[in-house]
Design an enzyme around this catalytic site. Structure first.
Site, PDB file in Angstrom:
ATOM      1  N   GLN A  96       0.558  -1.146   0.350  1.00  0.00           N
ATOM      2  CA  GLN A  96       0.089  -0.067  -0.381  1.00  0.00           C
ATOM      3  C   GLN A  96       0.408   1.177   0.214  1.00  0.00           C
ATOM      4  O   GLN A  96       0.253   2.274   0.230  1.00  0.00           O
ATOM      5  CB  GLN A  96      -0.568   0.282   1.098  1.00  0.00           C
ATOM      6  CG  GLN A  96      -2.070  -1.170   0.974  1.00  0.00           C
ATOM      7  CD  GLN A  96      -2.664  -1.064   2.457  1.00  0.00           C
ATOM      8  OE1 GLN A  96      -2.293  -1.733   3.427  1.00  0.00           O
ATOM      9  NE2 GLN A  96      -3.161  -0.067   2.290  1.00  0.00           N
TER      10      GLN A  96
ATOM     11  N   PHE B  27      -5.711  -3.569   3.722  1.00  0.00           N
ATOM     12  CA  PHE B  27      -6.691  -4.097   4.236  1.00  0.00           C
ATOM     13  C   PHE B  27      -5.675  -3.153   5.576  1.00  0.00           C
ATOM     14  O   PHE B  27      -6.211  -3.163   6.797  1.00  0.00           O
ATOM     15  CB  PHE B  27      -7.524  -5.158   5.230  1.00  0.00           C
ATOM     16  CG  PHE B  27      -8.201  -6.015   4.453  1.00  0.00           C
ATOM     17  CD1 PHE B  27      -9.203  -5.404   3.446  1.00  0.00           C
ATOM     18  CD2 PHE B  27      -8.089  -7.076   3.040  1.00  0.00           C
ATOM     19  CE1 PHE B  27     -10.079  -5.981   2.384  1.00  0.00           C
ATOM     20  CE2 PHE B  27      -8.442  -7.970   2.725  1.00  0.00           C
ATOM     21  CZ  PHE B  27      -9.576  -7.591   2.075  1.00  0.00           C
TER      22      PHE B  27
ATOM     23  N   GLU C  50       0.341  -1.772   4.501  1.00  0.00           N
ATOM     24  CA  GLU C  50       1.567  -0.375   4.719  1.00  0.00           C
ATOM     25  C   GLU C  50       2.343  -0.562   5.144  1.00  0.00           C
ATOM     26  O   GLU C  50       3.052   0.148   4.678  1.00  0.00           O
ATOM     27  CB  GLU C  50       0.475   0.182   5.343  1.00  0.00           C
ATOM     28  CG  GLU C  50       1.185   1.937   5.911  1.00  0.00           C
ATOM     29  CD  GLU C  50      -0.238   2.885   6.341  1.00  0.00           C
ATOM     30  OE1 GLU C  50      -1.403   2.094   6.617  1.00  0.00           O
ATOM     31  OE2 GLU C  50      -0.354   3.579   6.800  1.00  0.00           O
TER      32      GLU C  50
ATOM     33  N   ARG D 251      -5.972   7.095  17.600  1.00  0.00           N
ATOM     34  CA  ARG D 251      -7.183   6.934  16.556  1.00  0.00           C
ATOM     35  C   ARG D 251      -8.188   6.462  17.813  1.00  0.00           C
ATOM     36  O   ARG D 251      -9.223   6.684  17.132  1.00  0.00           O
ATOM     37  CB  ARG D 251      -6.732   7.382  14.723  1.00  0.00           C
ATOM     38  CG  ARG D 251      -8.162   7.188  14.337  1.00  0.00           C
ATOM     39  CD  ARG D 251      -8.510   6.568  12.693  1.00  0.00           C
ATOM     40  NE  ARG D 251      -7.734   7.509  11.652  1.00  0.00           N
ATOM     41  CZ  ARG D 251      -8.075   8.265  11.198  1.00  0.00           C
ATOM     42  NH1 ARG D 251      -9.276   8.351  10.743  1.00  0.00           N
ATOM     43  NH2 ARG D 251      -7.336   9.303  10.234  1.00  0.00           N
TER      44      ARG D 251
ATOM     45  N   ARG E  25      -7.167  -1.447   8.302  1.00  0.00           N
ATOM     46  CA  ARG E  25      -9.099  -0.723   8.737  1.00  0.00           C
ATOM     47  C   ARG E  25      -9.384  -0.509   9.721  1.00  0.00           C
ATOM     48  O   ARG E  25      -9.688  -1.233  10.167  1.00  0.00           O
ATOM     49  CB  ARG E  25     -10.054  -1.876   8.073  1.00  0.00           C
ATOM     50  CG  ARG E  25     -11.084  -1.085   7.010  1.00  0.00           C
ATOM     51  CD  ARG E  25     -11.846  -2.600   6.018  1.00  0.00           C
ATOM     52  NE  ARG E  25     -12.184  -1.706   5.206  1.00  0.00           N
ATOM     53  CZ  ARG E  25     -13.792  -2.320   4.700  1.00  0.00           C
ATOM     54  NH1 ARG E  25     -13.190  -4.111   4.455  1.00  0.00           N
ATOM     55  NH2 ARG E  25     -13.884  -1.816   3.096  1.00  0.00           N
TER      56      ARG E  25
ATOM     57  N   PHE F 226      -7.385   1.214  12.009  1.00  0.00           N
ATOM     58  CA  PHE F 226      -6.630   2.581  12.676  1.00  0.00           C
ATOM     59  C   PHE F 226      -6.761   2.673  13.400  1.00  0.00           C
ATOM     60  O   PHE F 226      -6.151   3.889  14.143  1.00  0.00           O
ATOM     61  CB  PHE F 226      -6.061   3.131  11.019  1.00  0.00           C
ATOM     62  CG  PHE F 226      -4.584   3.396  11.321  1.00  0.00           C
ATOM     63  CD1 PHE F 226      -4.017   2.769  10.866  1.00  0.00           C
ATOM     64  CD2 PHE F 226      -4.029   4.978  12.073  1.00  0.00           C
ATOM     65  CE1 PHE F 226      -2.330   3.055  11.376  1.00  0.00           C
ATOM     66  CE2 PHE F 226      -2.963   5.252  11.847  1.00  0.00           C
ATOM     67  CZ  PHE F 226      -2.047   4.273  11.123  1.00  0.00           C
TER      68      PHE F 226
ATOM     69  N   THR G 173      -3.779  12.072  10.524  1.00  0.00           N
ATOM     70  CA  THR G 173      -3.718  12.704  11.970  1.00  0.00           C
ATOM     71  C   THR G 173      -2.188  12.952  11.453  1.00  0.00           C
ATOM     72  O   THR G 173      -2.076  14.005  12.009  1.00  0.00           O
ATOM     73  CB  THR G 173      -3.744  11.782  13.177  1.00  0.00           C
ATOM     74  OG1 THR G 173      -3.136  10.249  12.921  1.00  0.00           O
ATOM     75  CG2 THR G 173      -5.627  11.283  13.107  1.00  0.00           C
TER      76      THR G 173
ATOM     77  N   ALA H 150      -5.970   5.112   5.877  1.00  0.00           N
ATOM     78  CA  ALA H 150      -6.777   5.973   6.418  1.00  0.00           C
ATOM     79  C   ALA H 150      -8.167   6.608   4.778  1.00  0.00           C
ATOM     80  O   ALA H 150      -8.927   7.624   5.499  1.00  0.00           O
ATOM     81  CB  ALA H 150      -5.678   7.725   6.813  1.00  0.00           C
TER      82      ALA H 150
ATOM     83  N   GLU I 166     -12.742   2.871   5.430  1.00  0.00           N
ATOM     84  CA  GLU I 166     -12.507   1.832   6.740  1.00  0.00           C
ATOM     85  C   GLU I 166     -14.249   2.643   7.207  1.00  0.00           C
ATOM     86  O   GLU I 166     -14.530   1.614   8.606  1.00  0.00           O
ATOM     87  CB  GLU I 166     -11.281   3.477   7.377  1.00  0.00           C
ATOM     88  CG  GLU I 166     -10.005   2.601   6.838  1.00  0.00           C
ATOM     89  CD  GLU I 166      -8.839   3.906   7.615  1.00  0.00           C
ATOM     90  OE1 GLU I 166      -9.169   4.968   7.163  1.00  0.00           O
ATOM     91  OE2 GLU I 166      -8.834   3.549   8.343  1.00  0.00           O
TER      92      GLU I 166
END
Lengths: 454, 784
Positions: free
Chosen positions: B198, B229, B233, B311, B343, B345, B467, B536, B737
Site C-alpha cells: 500500500q 486492509f 502499509e 485514532r 482498516r 486504524f 492524523t 486512512a 474504513e
C-alpha cells in the site's frame, strides 16, 4: 509419467509424485490464474475443476498430487472462458454484479461457480463454502451466482472426458484393485497410503516431510463399493465425503447435515471415509457419528480380513489397532436409527474443525431408554464413547430430570483439553448441553440456529 | 458523466479470467533466487548459537545471510528504526526473522530454512496487557492523556456513575494474497522493486536505506494487491528489503512470498485493546462526564502504534457530545507480532468502547438503546446540503457575518459541523422497520426457551484525514497522447477498493470522455514521487483531486489553444460527449488532441493536492485533525443458541454516507465487505497465543474469517446520497474504513440476545465466539 487433460489438451508430466497440481500449473505451465492463498486447502483460491468417469467436481489444487490426476481432465480458470474468449456466464455475472474487488480469490470462485453451474447446483452457500473472500462480504458473489443459474452450460464445459485406460505410471504406485493394493502394502508396510490427500497434502506443503514410498488409492474402484441390505449399508473406504453425504442423507439426515459442514465442498470431493478413520484423529467428525451408530470397521491385511466395532479401533492418541500392511477396507452401519443425531460445534459453521462433535443414539421404549450409544470427538485423545453418561440414562425415562442427573457423568467420561479451538471448560459444558439439545430436539423443540430465518 | 456512475472495477474482466497479474505472477528473468526467512521459535531471549550448516548444504541453496552477513544494517520499520531485518542477536517475538535463505525455488528455500539449529537463552516473555503494565513495558514515556472540560468535577457532580471494562481481540488481515516482492537489479546500483504494498514510497525509502543508495536509485512499482486492509502499509518492507539485498549482492533477480503460515506468524495484526470506563450520567441516560482508559497491545516494535492508538482516542466519542471527558491511552510493548495498521486504524477499537458504554448504560437504565444514543448525539448540522458559494447563494449560516451555529466540539476540540446522524438514524429505523421487529424479537424470545434473537443499532462517525497532517498530499500524472488516448498515474495503490476506476472516472469526466479512453497504469515512484500510503480511506479524496488538477491543467492549455484557433475565448471551450466544443464547432476529442499537439501544446501535467484547513497537535490532543466526518448506521438482527453459544447474523440493514458517491457500485461493495469484515472481527475471528507466546491460529484452518454463509441472509445496503459539505472531489466522501464499524451492531445484537436469558449485565467481550457467548449467558443468569 502422468497423463491428463489440461484445459482440453493432453499433457504428460514426469515429476515428483508429491508435486502439487498448483505448483505444476504455476511454475511449470505458467498458468498463473490459479492462486496460492493458504497451501492447505482452506481458502479455495486454487480451485480447479477435475473430471473423471464420475463427473466434474471442484478440488483444491494446492493439496492435489499429480498422480491423483492420472487419466483425468483438469480445467483451470484459464479454461473457463470459451476457446474463442467468450466469457462463461458466471464470469459475465461476476462482472455485472461487482463480484470481484481485489480479484485474488476470484479465479477460485469462478471455477467453483462454473462447476456448480455445470452440475446444476443452485445451493451456492454449499458450493462456495470453501472459497474465502476478504473483500466483498460475499453478497455480490451470491447475486452473480444466482443471476447465472438459468444460462445454458457452454459447450466447452461439457467437453471434458477422462482419457480412458492408461498404462500404470512408473513414478508412482497407483493400484486399480484392492487386491493389488493389499499385496503391495504387505510387501511395503512402511509406505504412505494416499486416499484424498486432504491430510497427507499438508505433510508435504507445511511440514516438508519426505514421503519416499507412496501408494495412491483413488483408482481402486472396488474400494468405493456400496453394499446395501435391508438393515445395513456397507461403504467402501474410498468413498469421498461428498459420496457419503448423498448415501447417508435418506437414512440419517442429521449425519448428512453434519457432513455439509465437514470441510468444504472441495475438501469433501477429495477426502475419504476411510482416510478420516485411518488417520486416527481425535477430531475427525465421522468416528463419533459412526460409533454412536454402532458401525463395524472392516480391515484388510494381505488376504486376511477382520472386523471390529469402530470404537475399539481407536486405542490412544495417535495409536490405532491397525497392523503394518493393514488398511481400512470398508465400514458397515445400520440404516435405521430414527433417534440418531450428531452435532458439530465450531467457531465458524462452515469449513471449520470441530471444537467438539457429539453423536447420540438412544433406543427408547415407551419413553424409557433401553440402550444408549453416545460418542464424542474433540473431548479426549481419541473419538470416545460416553460410557458413564450412557449408564446414567439407560433404564430411565428420557425426561429433563434424567438428563439433568446424567450431566455430571460427562466429567467421568471426559477430561478435555484447552486449545485454540475452545477451553476445556467450554468443551465440557457444551458437551453436557448437547445432551440437553438432543432431548429437546427429540421432543420437537427448535434447537438449531441454522433453521431460523429472518 | 462518468463520475457517479456504477461502473465495474477496472480489472473486473482480468479478475474473472485469471489474467490479472499479482506480484508473484510476474515472470522473473532466468536465474531468479527465491527467498525464505528462518524464524524464531521463542518469544524472548538471545541467540547463543546459530548453526546453519545444514541450511547452507540443503539442495538448491545459494546464499544464507545472518545479521552479521549484511553489507550494512538493514531496518524495516516505518517509524522508529527499531526493526532490524534479521535479529541482531536479541529475539523479540516468536516468528521474528533470524536469517535469510536464497535458493533456486520457493520450496527449496523453505525446506532449507527449517533445517537450522538455533540455540537460545530464553527469557520470560511479556505477552499480555497485564504483564506489560506490571513491567511498565510501553512505548512513549507514559500514557497519552487528552481532556475536555473538567471531568473530575463533572464526575463528582453526576447523579449516577457506571463503571465497566471491555476486552477486544485483534484481527488478522487475511488478505488472500500473502506478502510478496520481486527485486530486479539494474546498473549502477539501481534497483527495481515490484511489491504488493500500500506504500510504494516507503518500500523505496527502506530499500534505498538498506542498499546505501539515494531514493532516486530505487524504483518501486505496484499494479495491484490481492487485498491489503492496512496489512500492506508497512509489513511488506521486510520482503522488499530482503529481495533488494540479495539482488544487490548476487546481481540476480530475487523474489519472495510468504507461505500463509509464515505470513500470519511474522506479520502484525490489528491491535487488541482493553478499555476501562467510568460514566457519570443522569437518570435519562445523558452522559455528563466520562473517564475512559485504553490499553493497546502494540507488540515488539513501534511500527504505526502511536497513530493507531491516537485514532482510537479520536474515536472514543463516536457520535456523542461528551461535555467533560478524559481519555487515557497506554501503548504497551509486548513480545508478540508488532501490531500494525488495519482498516479503521484504531478507530474501531475506540468506537467499540463507546458503543459498549452506550449499551451498558441502556441496559442499566432499561432504556431503548437507540433512544439513549439519540439523547447523547451531537446536534444535527443546520443543513444537509453543501454551502454553495458566489452571488445569489446567500444563506443564513455560513457567511462571514452570519450567526454561528451552536458550538459543539469533540474531546479534542474540533467543531462538529457536519453531523447528520439524526436524519440518517430516522431513515434507517424506518426503512428497517425497527419498532415492529423489536416487538417480534421480544415475542420470539418469550416463546423460545433455547434459541434467542437479538436486535441492535449502532451509529458511526469517522474522521477523514491522516492524523499526521503532512501525509495529506498526493500527486498525479496525466498524459494526453496525440491520438486522444489518456494515460493516468497517481500515488494511490489498488488493493481491490476500486480506486483506479474512481480516479479514472474523475479524469474521464474532466475530459468529457469515456473511461475506456483512460489507461490506468501501475503505481510507480518513478512517475509520481513522495506518495503517501494508500490508507486512512484517503485514496480517492487525495488522488482524485490530484488527478483532477492534472487534467484541468491540460484542459486549460487545450482550451487556450483551441479557442485561439477558432477565434473565441477559452471559457467557451467545453469537454463533453467524447468531444471538444469550441463555440459552435465540435471536434472529436482525438482530433482536438492531435490539433493541440500540432500546435505544440504540452499535453502532460503533474497534478497535486493538499487537504486544506488541517491543524493538529497530537501531544495536546487539540486541533482539527480531520477535514470532515463520514457517517453511517447499522441495524443487525442475530439468533443464538443458549446451549452452545452458536450464533448467526440473520439480517443487517446499513445506511451509509459516501457524500455524492463517485461510484455507487464500488461504494456499496466497500460497505458490504467492510460490514462482514467488521462483524468477523467481533465474532469468529479469534487470535490465540499460548503461554510461550506462540501464535496458535496461524492458518485458515484455525483462524476463521467469515465464510459465505456467515453473511447476513438479508443484507440491505443503502447510500445516504447527499453531497459532502466540504469541497472534496465531486463532493464525495471516503468509504474504505468507516463502514467497517457498522459491524459493531452484530456484537451489540448478540449482547441483546444474551440478555433474553437473564437480567444481569452479560459483559460480553469480543470476539463473541460461541464460548464467549455461553460465558455471557451464564453471567446474564447470575450463575457466575
Amino acid at each position: 509419467m502422468i497423463s491428463f487433460l489440461l484445459n482440453g489438451e493432453t499433457v504428460q508430466v514426469a515429476d515428483d509424485p508429491t508435486r502439487t497440481l498448483l505448483d505444476h500449473l504455476r511454475d511449470t505451465r505458467g498458468l498463473k490464474g490459479t492462486k496460492e492463498g493458504c497451501n492447505e486447502g482452506d481458502c479455495g483460491a486454487c480451485t480447479v475443476m477435475v473430471t473423471d468417469d464420475r463427473g466434474a467436481r471442484a478440488l483444491n489444487a494446492c493439496i492435489l498430487f499429480l498422480p491423483q490426476l492420472q487419466g483425468k481432465a483438469v480445467r483451470t480458470v484459464e479454461g473457463i472462458s470459451a476457446p474463442d474468449g467468450t466469457l462463461h456466464p458466471v464470469q459475465k455475472a461476476m462482472i455485472a454484479h461487482h463480484g470481484s474487488q481485489c480479484g485474488f480469490c476470484t479465479p477460485g470462485f469462478v471455477v467453483s461457480m462454473a462447476v456448480a453451474h455445470l452440475n446444476g447446483s443452485t445451493d451456492h452457500d454449499e458450493s462456495l463454502a470453501g472459497n474465502l473472500c476478504r473483500c466483498t462480504g460475499y453478497a455480490p458473489i451470491i447475486r452473480a451466482a444466482r443471476a447465472a443459474e438459468s444460462a445454458p452450460v457452454p459447450a466447452h464445459m461439457k467437453a471434458d472426458a477422462p482419457l480412458g485406460p492408461l498404462p500404470p505410471p512408473d513414478d508412482a504406485f497407483l493400484p486399480t484393485t484392492s487386491d493389488a493394493l493389499a499385496e503391495w502394502y504387505l510387501q511395503n508396510p512402511d509406505a504412505t497410503l494416499v486416499a484424498g490427500a486432504t491430510d497427507v497434502g499438508l505433510w508435504v506443503t507445511k511440514q516438508h516431510r519426505a514421503l519416499p514410498k507412496l501408494a495412491f488409492l483413488h483408482a481402486c474402484a472396488d474400494l468405493r463399493t456400496v453394499t446395501e441390505t435391508d438393515t445395513h449399508l456397507r461403504l467402501g473406504a474410498m468413498l469421498t465425503m461428498s459420496d457419503m453425504a448423498a448415501l447417508i442423507a435418506p437414512h440419517h439426515p442429521s449425519y448428512a447435515a453434519m457432513i455439509r459442514r465437514y470441510g468444504s465442498l472441495q475438501v469433501r470431493n477429495a477426502a475419504t471415509l476411510g482416510g478420516n478413520i485411518a488417520n486416527g484423529s481425535p477430531i475427525g467428525d465421522n468416528p463419533p457419528a459412526l460409533i454412536a451408530l454402532g458401525a463395524t470397521l472392516h480391515l484388510r491385511r494381505g488376504d486376511t480380513r477382520r472386523d471390529l466395532p469402530l470404537e475399539s479401533y481407536f486405542l490412544d492418541y495417535g495409536k490405532q489397532d491397525r497392523q503394518p500392511g493393514e488398511f481400512v477396507e470398508a465400514i458397515t452401519l445400520p440404516k435405521h436409527a430414527p433417534t440418531f443425531r450428531v452435532y458439530k460445534i465450531s467457531k465458524r459453521f462452515d469449513q471449520d474443525i470441530s471444537a467438539l462433535c457429539g453423536a447420540f443414539n438412544l433406543s427408547l421404549s415407551n419413553g424409557t431408554v433401553t440402550e444408549a450409544r453416545i460418542a464424542f470427538g474433540g473431548m479426549a485423545g481419541t473419538p470416545k464413547r460416553a460410557t458413564a453418561v450412557e449408564n446414567a440414562l439407560t433404564g430411565r425415562p428420557l425426561t429433563d430430570e434424567t438428563v439433568t442427573q446424567a450431566l455430571p457423568a460427562f466429567a467421568q467420561d471426559f477430561t478435555p483439553l484447552t486449545d485454540m479451538r475452545a477451553s476445556a471448560a467450554y468443551r465440557l459444558t457444551a458437551a453436557q448441553n448437547l445432551l440437553r439439545r438432543y432431548a429437546a430436539d427429540l421432543a420437537g423443540h427448535p434447537t438449531s440456529v441454522l433453521e431460523i430465518t429472518p | 458523466m462518468t463520475v457517479h456512475a456504477p461502473l465495474p472495477h477496472d480489472s473486473a474482466k482480468l479478475h474473472v479470467t485469471g489474467e490479472a497479474r499479482y506480484t508473484d505472477d510476474i515472470p522473473a528473468p532466468a536465474g531468479a533466487l527465491h527467498l525464505a526467512f528462518g524464524l524464531s521459535t521463542i518469544a524472548r531471549g538471545t541467540i547463543t548459537a546459530m548453526d546453519l550448516t545444514a541450511v547452507r548444504a540443503a539442495p538448491g541453496v545459494h546464499l544464507v545471510l545472518t545479521w552479521q552477513d549484511l553489507p550494512r544494517p538493514a531496518d524495516t520499520s516505518p517509524s522508529a528504526h527499531d526493526e532490524p531485518l534479521l535479529s541482531d542477536g536479541t529475539v523479540h517475538y516468536c516468528g521474528q526473522p533470524l536469517f535469510l535463505v536464497a535458493a533456486d525455488s520457493h520450496h527449496a528455500a523453505r525446506r532449507a530454512a527449517a533445517l537450522a539449529k538455533v540455540t537460545t537463552a530464553e527469557e520470560t516473555p511479556i505477552l499480555t496487557i497485564a504483564e506489560a503494565l506490571a513491567a511498565n513495558s510501553r512505548f512513549e514515556d507514559g500514557p497519552r492523556v487528552w481532556q475536555k472540560g473538567d471531568p473530575d468535577t463533572a464526575m463528582a457532580a453526576a447523579p449516577h456513575r457506571l463503571t465497566g471494562h471491555l476486552t477486544m481481540g485483534g484481527q488478522e488481515h487475511f488478505y488472500l494474497e500473502s506478502q510478496a516482492a520481486l527485486a530486479l537489479p539494474g546498473e549502477n546500483g539501481e534497483m527495481h522493486i515490484l511489491t504488493s504494498t500500500q506504500h510504494p514510497t516507503e518500500i523505496q525509502h527502506k530499500v534505498a536505506d538498506a542498499l546505501g543508495q539515494p531514493m532516486h536509485a530505487v524504483r518501486s512499482e505496484v499494479r495491484r494487491m490481492g487485498g491489503g486492509f492496512g496489512g500492506k502499509e508497512s509489513q511488506g518492507n521486510a520482503l522488499a528489503v530482503a529481495c533488494a539485498i540479495v539482488a544487490a549482492l548476487t546481481g540476480r533477480p530475487a523474489r519472495m512470498r510468504y507461505d500463509r503460515d509464515d505470513d500470519m506468524t511474522i506479520t502484525g495484526k490489528r491491535h487488541d485493546f482493553q478499555i476501562a470506563y467510568t460514566i457519570g450520567h443522569d437518570a435519562e441516560g445523558r452522559i455528563l462526564a466520562l473517564d475512559v482508559t485504553h490499553y493497546a497491545r502494540c507488540g515488539w516494535s513501534l511500527d504505526l502504534s502511536l497513530p493507531v492508538a491516537d485514532r482510537a482516542m479520536l474515536h472514543a466519542d463516536n457520535a456523542y457530545n461528551l461535555p467533560a471527558v478524559r481519555i487515557t491511552s497506554h501503548r504497551l510493548k509486548t513480545n508478540t507480532q508488532s501490531a500494525t495498521a488495519f482498516r479503521g486504524f484504531g478507530g474501531p477499537q475506540g468506537m467499540l468502547g463507546m458503543e459498549r458504554m452506550m449499551d451498558h448504560l441502556a441496559h442499566t437504565l432499561a432504556l431503548d438503546p437507540v433512544e439513549l444514543r439519540r439523547r447523547n448525539y451531537y446536534a444535527e448540522a443546520d443543513t444537509h446540503t453543501a454551502p454553495a458559494k458566489g452571488p445569489g447563494h446567500g444563506q443564513r449560516f455560513g457567511g462571514e457575518h452570519s450567526p454561528k451555529p451552536r458550538s459543539q466540539t469533540t474531546p479534542y476540540g474540533m467543531e462538529v459541523q457536519d453531523f447528520i446522524l439524526h436524519g440518517l438514524t430516522d431513515r434507517l429505523l424506518q426503512t428497517a422497520d425497527y419498532a415492529t421487529r423489536r416487538a417480534k424479537v421480544d415475542a420470539f424470545n418469550a416463546a423460545n426457551p433455547i434459541l434467542k434473537r437479538g436486535l441492535a443499532f449502532n451509529p458511526v462517525k469517522f474522521g477523514i484525514s491522516f492524523t499526521l497532517t503532512h501525509l495529506n498530499q498526493a500527486g498525479a500524472l496525466v498524459h494526453v497522447y496525440q491520438d486522444g488516448s489518456i494515460a493516468l498515474n497517481h500515488g494511490g495503490t489498488e488493493m481491490g477498493q476500486g480506486l483506479f476506476q474512481k480516479v479514472a472516472q474523475v479524469v474521464a469526466a474532466r475530459f468529457g470522455v469515456d473511461t475506456s479512453v483512460v489507461k490506468i497504469t501501475a503505481t510507480d515512484t518513478a512517475k509520481v514521487p513522495n506518495t503517501s500510503a494508500t490508507a486512512a480511506s484517503s485514496g480517492s479524496d487525495l488522488n482524485g483531486m490530484a488527478a483532477q488538477d492534472a487534467a484541468d491543467q491540460i484542459i486549460a492549455r487545450m482550451s487556450a489553444c483551441l479557442a485561439a484557433l477558432h477565434q473565441t475565448s477559452p471559457d467557451r471551450v467545453t469537454f463533453a460527449d467524447n468531444a471538444v466544443h469550441i463555440g459552435p464547432t465540435t471536434l472529436p476529442f482525438a482530433k482536438a488532441a492531435q490539433l493541440c499537439y500540432q500546435n505544440r501544446v504540452s499535453l502532460s501535467a503533474a497534478g497535486f493536492y493538499r487537504t486544506p484547513d488541517l491543524s493538529w497537535d497530537r501531544i495536546k490532543g487539540q486541533g482539527r485533525p480531520f477535514y470532515y466526518f463520514a457517517y453511517g448506521a447499522a441495524l443487525t438482527e442475530v439468533v443464538l443458541d443458549t446451549l452452545t453459544g452458536e450464533n448467526r447474523i440473520l439480517r443487517a440493514d446499513l445506511l451509509h454516507d459516501c457524500g455524492s458517491s463517485l461510484n455507487p457500485a464500488l461504494d456499496i461493495g466497500q460497505i458490504e465487505g467492510a460490514y462482514v469484515q467488521g462483524a468477523g472481527w467481533l465474532t469468529t475471528e479469534e487470535l490465540v497465543w499460548d503461554a510461550k507466546g506462540r501464535l496458535r491460529t496461524h492458518a485458515p484452518s484455525t483462524y476463521k474469517i467469515p465464510a459465505v454463509s456467515d453473511r447476513p441472509a438479508i443484507f440491505n445496503v443503502t447510500l445516504w446520497d447527499t453531497p459532502n459539505r466540504e469541497p472534496t472531489v465531486y463532493r464525495s466522501k471516503a468509504v474504505g474504513e468507516p463502514p467497517f464499524m457498522l459491524g459493531i451492531s452484530a456484537h451489540l445484537a448478540l449482547r441483546d440476545a444474551v440478555s433474553a436469558t437473564g437480567p444481569h449485565w452479560p459483559d460480553l467481550h469480543a470476539p463473541a465466539t460461541p464460548e464467549q457467548v455461553l460465558a455471557a449467558i451464564a453471567r446474564a443468569r447470575g450463575q457466575t
